[in-house]
Enzyme design. Sequence first.
Site, PDB file in Angstrom:
ATOM      1  N   GLY A  28      26.352  44.267  42.182  1.00  0.00           N
ATOM      2  CA  GLY A  28      26.976  43.396  41.185  1.00  0.00           C
ATOM      3  C   GLY A  28      27.323  44.174  39.938  1.00  0.00           C
ATOM      4  O   GLY A  28      26.516  44.983  39.461  1.00  0.00           O
ATOM      5  N   TYR A  29      28.517  43.939  39.402  1.00  0.00           N
ATOM      6  CA  TYR A  29      28.954  44.657  38.202  1.00  0.00           C
ATOM      7  C   TYR A  29      29.431  43.702  37.109  1.00  0.00           C
ATOM      8  O   TYR A  29      29.801  44.127  36.028  1.00  0.00           O
ATOM      9  CB  TYR A  29      30.083  45.635  38.549  1.00  0.00           C
ATOM     10  CG  TYR A  29      31.282  44.947  39.176  1.00  0.00           C
ATOM     11  CD1 TYR A  29      32.310  44.447  38.391  1.00  0.00           C
ATOM     12  CD2 TYR A  29      31.368  44.780  40.548  1.00  0.00           C
ATOM     13  CE1 TYR A  29      33.393  43.802  38.970  1.00  0.00           C
ATOM     14  CE2 TYR A  29      32.436  44.143  41.124  1.00  0.00           C
ATOM     15  CZ  TYR A  29      33.454  43.651  40.331  1.00  0.00           C
ATOM     16  OH  TYR A  29      34.515  43.004  40.911  1.00  0.00           O
ATOM     17  N   GLU A 111      33.436  34.427  45.153  1.00  0.00           N
ATOM     18  CA  GLU A 111      34.321  35.528  44.778  1.00  0.00           C
ATOM     19  C   GLU A 111      35.723  35.347  45.375  1.00  0.00           C
ATOM     20  O   GLU A 111      36.375  36.314  45.745  1.00  0.00           O
ATOM     21  CB  GLU A 111      33.706  36.856  45.224  1.00  0.00           C
ATOM     22  CG  GLU A 111      32.327  37.112  44.657  1.00  0.00           C
ATOM     23  CD  GLU A 111      32.293  37.196  43.136  1.00  0.00           C
ATOM     24  OE1 GLU A 111      33.246  37.717  42.538  1.00  0.00           O
ATOM     25  OE2 GLU A 111      31.304  36.736  42.547  1.00  0.00           O
TER      26      GLU A 111
END
Length: 159
Positions: A28-29, A111
């Site tokens: 995760g960013y 997403e």
Amino acid sequence: STWGVTSLLCGGVKYYWWRAMARAFVFGYGSLIWRPSFPFVSSQLGAIRGFERRFYQASTDHRGTEVAPGRVVTLLRAQSPDALTWGRLFELATASQAELDEILAALDYREKNGYERLLVPVLGRGGEVLVDSAIVYVAAPGNEHYCGPAPLAEMAAQI
């Protein structure tokens, strides 16, 4: 590897056996760092090479509306292959393929709007490889919700 039970129905008899199951990881960013929304065994700081974080993706569900989309972060290929993007590496808590499929289906839904899965190696603080293959969601240029660069003040207002 972790171990899981597999079963097979054959001739009216259900057979069970233990088998090694691959461990699954997600990198995760962005919002996944502070709001992962899936069960995980562990998480740690990590980085992926060759990407840069940018607010270049339009969102009609996380931020904004259909009429006025907000901006969310995505990753773009960096000009330097040595560029690092830091984030969080999560080991998913799964005991079966069905549980993994359920988690990934929920992540795919979260997403949506142009994101796709990539598999990338994740590095630790010292540059060592933490895992060879983690799922990361990237919305590349060319998807219908990609909005690209804009003046900073305009991007801040849209975020």
